[in-house]
Motif scaffolding. Structure first.
Motif, short mmCIF file in Angstrom:
data_model
loop_
_atom_site.label_atom_id
_atom_site.label_comp_id
_atom_site.label_asym_id
_atom_site.label_seq_id
_atom_site.Cartn_x
_atom_site.Cartn_y
_atom_site.Cartn_z
N ARG A 191 0.80 -1.23 0.00
CA ARG A 191 0.00 0.00 0.00
C ARG A 191 0.83 1.28 0.00
NH1 ARG A 191 -3.89 -0.83 5.02
NH2 ARG A 191 -2.10 -1.95 5.83
N ARG A 192 2.15 1.18 -0.09
CA ARG A 192 3.00 2.36 0.09
C ARG A 192 2.85 3.39 -1.04
NH1 ARG A 192 8.65 -0.45 1.48
NH2 ARG A 192 7.79 -1.91 -0.05
N SER A 193 2.37 2.98 -2.19
CA SER A 193 2.25 3.91 -3.32
C SER A 193 0.90 4.62 -3.37
CB SER A 193 2.48 3.16 -4.64
OG SER A 193 3.80 2.67 -4.70
N THR B 106 -5.80 9.93 -1.03
CA THR B 106 -6.67 8.76 -1.21
C THR B 106 -6.86 8.02 0.10
OG1 THR B 106 -5.96 8.51 -3.52
CG2 THR B 106 -6.93 6.57 -2.44
N LEU B 107 -5.78 7.84 0.86
CA LEU B 107 -5.89 7.18 2.16
C LEU B 107 -6.83 7.95 3.09
CD1 LEU B 107 -2.15 6.21 2.79
CD2 LEU B 107 -4.03 4.64 2.28
N ARG C 79 -10.36 6.58 4.61
CA ARG C 79 -10.55 6.55 6.07
C ARG C 79 -11.79 7.35 6.49
NH1 ARG C 79 -6.05 9.58 8.06
NH2 ARG C 79 -7.44 11.36 7.77
N ASP C 80 -11.94 8.56 5.93
CA ASP C 80 -13.03 9.43 6.34
C ASP C 80 -14.39 8.94 5.83
OD1 ASP C 80 -11.15 10.96 7.58
OD2 ASP C 80 -11.10 12.54 6.06
N SER C 81 -14.39 8.11 4.80
CA SER C 81 -15.64 7.57 4.28
C SER C 81 -15.98 6.21 4.88
CB SER C 81 -15.56 7.45 2.76
OG SER C 81 -14.53 6.55 2.38
N TRP D 190 -14.10 7.09 -6.30
CA TRP D 190 -15.07 8.18 -6.46
C TRP D 190 -16.08 8.18 -5.31
CZ3 TRP D 190 -20.43 7.86 -7.19
CH2 TRP D 190 -21.07 9.08 -7.47
N ILE D 191 -16.53 7.00 -4.91
CA ILE D 191 -17.45 6.90 -3.77
C ILE D 191 -16.77 7.44 -2.51
CG2 ILE D 191 -18.67 5.28 -2.26
CD1 ILE D 191 -18.94 3.45 -4.75
N ALA D 192 -15.51 7.05 -2.29
CA ALA D 192 -14.79 7.50 -1.10
C ALA D 192 -14.65 9.02 -1.09
CB ALA D 192 -13.41 6.84 -1.05
#
Length: 302
Positions: free
Chosen positions: A5-7, A12-13, A17-19, A229-231
């Motif tokens: 997941r480092r890239s 995005t992260l 998280r917020d969604s 997009w949903i996130a």
């Protein structure tokens, strides 16, 4: 597909998280379950189309064995982290139950899986991963058992709600935050993950030896774009995240005992766990924020 997941960009992260969709990034029960389930039904369907095999052999049990082997391969590819080990153990027990004609989904399954994980890694008991994973599973199984005689649609809706309610207290305890629209985001994103992204991920793995993995990866990327997009959309909603004081450890313990009582017991006596749950949540009101915070290594002070 590999747990790397480092890239992934920080923005995005943050949106995931917020969604309330961050769990889609960690290879765990959802991913292992989808891989095993898709392989189980694909192998069973393939064998059912071969009439001599379907009539002479227990194709359901053969498909369960194939699902275990496929899930084990995915476990190795993804790095065999603690959540992935837990998910693999639970899926394997489910498939073994299918092979010996036993009930596949029950609290005994959860207990056996938890015991196996704790024997291998007892320190994981205090981790957010262990607590939230098993809280979600206990909530799902409890709703499944309670709603089994009712409509299938009701069971599916209640299952997702049970999972979200089960993990919320642990999210408060470990992360001091609640994604208020997490249920909304998951109702849309999880079906995309289950019906679009993961099946194409499996296809990509199977096509890699032939050098044709792009036939799966390209449309898989379209599905990932939908999830992102949903996130982004949900994370941008007003009040998407609520910051709350961390729940005291005593409060979490009381709440956990009440939750276990509510999910495991049968009949009206199960509702005796509700006061304990309320007391655990109420402990947040008694929290006094510290003046100074020092991390466990002593090299960071706030």
């Amino acid at each position: 597909m590999t747990g790397e997941r480092r890239s992934i960009p920080r923005e995005t992260l943050a949106s995931m998280r917020d969604s309330g969709l961050a769990h889609l990034l960690a290879i765990s029960g959802l991913h292992i379950g989808l891989v095993a389930g898709l392989l189980f039904f694909a192998v069973r369907l393939g064998l059912a189309l071969i009439e001599p095999v379907a009539l002479r052999y227990p194709i359901k049990k053969i498909a369960a064995l194939g699902a275990i082997l496929g899930a084990f391969a995915y476990l190795l590819i993804s790095g065999a982290t603690i959540p992935t080990q837990r998910a693999f153990l639970m899926v394997s027990i489910v498939m073994l139950a299918v092979m010996i004609d036993r009930t596949a989904i029950s609290m005994r399954l959860v207990a056996l899986s938890a015991m196996a994980v704790l024997i291998l890694a007892p320190e994981s008991l205090l981790s957010a991963s262990f607590q939230m994973s098993f809280a979600a599973v206990v909530g799902l199984v409890a709703v499944y058992e309670a709603a089994a005689p009712k409509m299938t649609a009701l069971r599916h809706r209640g299952g997702l709600l049970g999972s979200r309610i089960g993990t919320a207290p642990f999210a408060i305890y470990h992360f001091n935050r609640i994604a208020l629209y997490g249920l909304l985001a998951n109702l849309v994103a999880v079906p995309v993950m289950a019906m679009w992204i993961m099946p194409l991920g499996i296809v990509s793995f199977l096509l890699m030896p032939l050098g044709l993995e792009s036939l799966g990866l390209v449309p898989m990327g379209w599905g990932i774009s939908v999830v992102l997009w949903i996130a982004d959309s949900v994370a941008a909603l007003p009040g998407a995240v609520a910051l709350v004081p961390s729940m005291p450890t005593t409060g979490l313990a009381i709440l956990s005992l009440g939750g276990i009582w509510l999910c495991v017991m049968r009949g009206p006596v199960r509702y005796c766990g509700l006061p304990a749950i309320a007391a655990g949540m109420g402990a947040i009101l008694a929290v006094t924020p510290p003046d100074v915070i020092v991390n466990r290594d002593g090299d960071l002070v706030a």
